[in-house]
Scaffold this motif. Structure first.
Motif, short mmCIF file in Angstrom:
data_model
loop_
_atom_site.label_atom_id
_atom_site.label_comp_id
_atom_site.label_asym_id
_atom_site.label_seq_id
_atom_site.Cartn_x
_atom_site.Cartn_y
_atom_site.Cartn_z
N TYR A 34 -15.41 1.23 -1.61
CA TYR A 34 -13.99 0.84 -1.71
C TYR A 34 -13.71 -0.32 -0.76
O TYR A 34 -14.32 -0.45 0.27
CB TYR A 34 -13.10 2.04 -1.35
CG TYR A 34 -13.00 3.04 -2.47
CD1 TYR A 34 -11.89 3.08 -3.30
CD2 TYR A 34 -14.04 3.96 -2.69
CE1 TYR A 34 -11.78 4.02 -4.32
CE2 TYR A 34 -13.94 4.89 -3.71
CZ TYR A 34 -12.81 4.92 -4.53
OH TYR A 34 -12.73 5.83 -5.54
N ALA A 88 -5.47 3.60 1.88
CA ALA A 88 -4.45 4.20 1.01
C ALA A 88 -5.04 4.63 -0.32
O ALA A 88 -4.63 5.66 -0.89
CB ALA A 88 -3.31 3.22 0.80
N ALA A 89 -6.00 3.87 -0.84
CA ALA A 89 -6.62 4.22 -2.11
C ALA A 89 -7.34 5.57 -2.04
O ALA A 89 -7.53 6.23 -3.06
CB ALA A 89 -7.58 3.13 -2.54
N LEU A 90 -7.72 5.97 -0.83
CA LEU A 90 -8.44 7.23 -0.63
C LEU A 90 -7.61 8.23 0.17
O LEU A 90 -8.13 9.28 0.55
CB LEU A 90 -9.76 6.95 0.12
CG LEU A 90 -10.77 6.06 -0.62
CD1 LEU A 90 -11.87 5.62 0.33
CD2 LEU A 90 -11.35 6.79 -1.82
N SER A 91 -6.36 7.90 0.44
CA SER A 91 -5.57 8.69 1.39
C SER A 91 -5.35 10.12 0.94
O SER A 91 -5.31 11.03 1.77
CB SER A 91 -4.23 8.00 1.67
OG SER A 91 -3.51 7.79 0.47
N ASP A 92 -5.21 10.35 -0.35
CA ASP A 92 -5.01 11.72 -0.81
C ASP A 92 -6.25 12.57 -0.51
O ASP A 92 -6.15 13.72 -0.10
CB ASP A 92 -4.71 11.74 -2.31
CG ASP A 92 -4.28 13.12 -2.79
OD1 ASP A 92 -3.40 13.71 -2.14
OD2 ASP A 92 -4.83 13.60 -3.79
N GLN A 145 -4.78 -0.87 2.80
CA GLN A 145 -4.75 -0.66 1.36
C GLN A 145 -6.00 0.09 0.90
O GLN A 145 -5.93 0.96 0.03
CB GLN A 145 -4.64 -2.01 0.65
CG GLN A 145 -4.32 -1.91 -0.84
CD GLN A 145 -4.24 -3.29 -1.46
OE1 GLN A 145 -5.06 -4.16 -1.19
NE2 GLN A 145 -3.24 -3.49 -2.31
N ARG A 146 -7.14 -0.21 1.49
CA ARG A 146 -8.38 0.52 1.15
C ARG A 146 -8.28 1.98 1.57
O ARG A 146 -8.70 2.87 0.83
CB ARG A 146 -9.57 -0.16 1.84
CG ARG A 146 -9.89 -1.55 1.31
CD ARG A 146 -10.85 -2.27 2.25
NE ARG A 146 -12.12 -1.57 2.35
CZ ARG A 146 -12.96 -1.70 3.38
NH1 ARG A 146 -12.63 -2.46 4.41
NH2 ARG A 146 -14.09 -1.05 3.38
N ARG A 206 -4.88 -5.35 4.11
CA ARG A 206 -5.85 -5.07 3.03
C ARG A 206 -6.73 -3.88 3.40
O ARG A 206 -7.12 -3.10 2.53
CB ARG A 206 -6.71 -6.31 2.76
CG ARG A 206 -5.99 -7.43 2.02
CD ARG A 206 -6.95 -8.45 1.46
NE ARG A 206 -7.75 -9.09 2.48
CZ ARG A 206 -7.41 -10.21 3.11
NH1 ARG A 206 -6.26 -10.81 2.80
NH2 ARG A 206 -8.20 -10.74 4.02
N PHE A 215 0.86 -1.19 0.00
CA PHE A 215 0.00 0.00 0.00
C PHE A 215 0.89 1.23 0.00
O PHE A 215 2.04 1.19 0.42
CB PHE A 215 -0.94 0.01 1.21
CG PHE A 215 -0.23 0.02 2.53
CD1 PHE A 215 0.11 1.22 3.17
CD2 PHE A 215 0.12 -1.18 3.16
CE1 PHE A 215 0.77 1.23 4.39
CE2 PHE A 215 0.79 -1.17 4.39
CZ PHE A 215 1.11 0.03 5.00
N GLU A 216 0.34 2.33 -0.44
CA GLU A 216 1.09 3.58 -0.48
C GLU A 216 0.21 4.70 0.04
O GLU A 216 -0.73 5.13 -0.62
CB GLU A 216 1.55 3.90 -1.90
CG GLU A 216 2.40 5.17 -1.97
CD GLU A 216 2.84 5.51 -3.38
OE1 GLU A 216 3.53 6.54 -3.55
OE2 GLU A 216 2.49 4.75 -4.32
#
Length: 429
Positions: free
Chosen positions: A429, A343-347, A340-341, A337, A48-49
């Motif tokens: 998400y 992270a997909a919305l972290s911005d 990771q979810r 995981r 994840f990022e």
């Protein structure tokens, strides 16, 4: 991080966390034989990022010689330098600064003569890698009338009234916590330093459950008295949310403690709150001690703090019985995981504005679902919702609002739902 009030294993944990780690993604050894016979590996755990200033940290010691830490860093976790500040592992002779054995002290002016020696030696060995956490935990007398009755403390304070003594008393105790932070900054000017021990709102379960705002404020008055002197010396705040019970209340306990630390620190500035977590139930609950948290709580641990004011989570642990490089927890795949979810919305989460319509303690008391939204400038929202009161097999929906927008978010069992609500509708998400 020491197991609260014990400090066991911190020397080995410190050595683990200070080791250099050049992480690479690799299949890694097998771990965690599952009931159905499936063998999981590090390769089964996704990368994840985090963006938008959000973080996830790995502070787990597990007897693997740093192998698990390197694998964790490769997947998106960041390191922690942990210093068990009062334990003199390197001293010859060893000169620990230990809490009084005959009960909490009422005299903060009675500082051990080797205090600075022990602290500076710990700092010297705790070279920065990642965020820098000073672990300082010890009890002291908080009943000010009782403390005032200590003749040595009263005379040392120079105070001529109870009110003046109270101010001097907390100011002096605060030195025991902020001096190590100051000396860390002197030794490592670029270090990003925080404190595990006192918190702006100390970890609380029964003091929050079923209480109103005034009751909570009253029982945490001394937290603020101590913290006002510590605050100038920290770069981030810590909210400890180790779990005690396998029950729906744990969801609201986590949210309430992070939320209270977040709200109470905003007057000091915009420094981040990081939530300290453990994949095992806390040892103070003998019935649950050593047991891993169930899946729905592992998922909630990874998501809820980011929707309660935290900018990051810190996964702590000390499981030295695991002598291989296998990841230490069966629930780690679900936890990551879930990260990771996020992270997909972290911005979006990082640049949005958290909305707390119903305080966590109120939702807890009224047995409501926990719902949080993060509003964005374009009028959309990131939505988090969980209803731990319903059965694991239940399915329901919750109406959520974002300005003029409305939508129904699906709640499956006790899982934590994430979605974006925009003019185009609601996307999960």
């Amino acid at each position: 991080m020491t197991i609260p009030r014990t400090g066991r294993g911190a020397a080995a944990l410190l050595a683990l966390l200070l080791a250099p780690a050049l992480a690479v993604l690799s299949p890694g050894p097998a771990f965690s034989q599952q009931p159905g016979g499936e063998t999981l590996r590090w390769a089964d755990i996704p990368r994840f990022e985090m963006k938008g200033g959000l973080k996830a940290f790995w502070n787990v010691g597990d007897g693997s010689g740093g192998q698990n830490a390197r694998q964790a860093y490769a997947r998106g976790f960041e390191p922690v330098t942990l210093v068990n500040t009062y334990s003199d592992y390197w001293g010859k002779p060893r000169r620990d600064i230990r809490p009084p054995k005959d009960g909490p002290s009422a005299n903060p002016w009675d500082m051990p003569p080797n205090f600075e020696l022990v602290v500076r030696r710990a700092i010297e060995h705790g070279k920065p890698s990642g965020i820098y956490v000073q672990d300082i935990e010890f009890p002291f007398v908080e009943n000010i009338e009782k403390a005032h009755g200590d003749t040595a403390a009263r005379l040392a304070s120079g105070a001529t009234s109870l009110a003046a003594f109270e101010q001097a008393y907390y100011k002096k105790w605060a030195e025991w916590f902020w001096l190590p932070l100051l000396w860390t900054k002197e030794r490592y000017p670029g270090a990003v330093v925080g404190l595990y021990g006192p918190q702006p709102f100390r970890r609380d379960y029964w003091g929050v459950a079923g209480k109103d705002a005034a009751q909570i404020d009253g029982s945490h008055r001394t937290d603020a008295q101590l913290w006002e002197y510590i605050d100038p010396h920290v770069d981030f705040y810590i909210s400890s949310i180790y779990l005690f019970y396998d029950k729906p209340d744990s969801v609201f306990y986590m949210a309430a403690n992070v939320e209270e630390n977040y709200l109470r620190t905003r007057p000091f500035g915009d420094r981040p709150v990081y939530a300290y977590e453990w994949m095992l139930f806390h040892i103070s609950n003998a019935e649950m001690s050593g047991k891993e948290v169930p899946g729905y709580l592992a998922e909630a641990m990874a998501i809820i703090p980011y929707f309660s004011g935290a900018k990051g989570v810190v996964l702590w642990g000390w499981e030295p019985q695991l002598k291989t490089a296998r990841p230490p927890y069966a629930q780690l795949p679900r936890y990551v995981r879930s990260l990771q979810r996020v992270a997909a919305l972290s911005d979006k989460i990082g640049r949005g504005r958290l909305v707390i319509d119903t305080p966590a303690n109120v939702a807890w008391r009224e047995r409501q679902p926990l719902v949080r939204t993060v509003e964005l400038d374009d009028g959309s929202c990131v939505v988090m919702a969980i209803d731990p009161w319903q059965d694991e097999t239940a399915r329901s929906t919750k109406r959520v609002r974002c300005g003029a927008l409305e939508g129904d978010i699906a709640l499956e069992g006790r899982g934590t739902a994430l979605a974006v609500l925009s003019r185009d509708g609601l996307k999960s998400y």
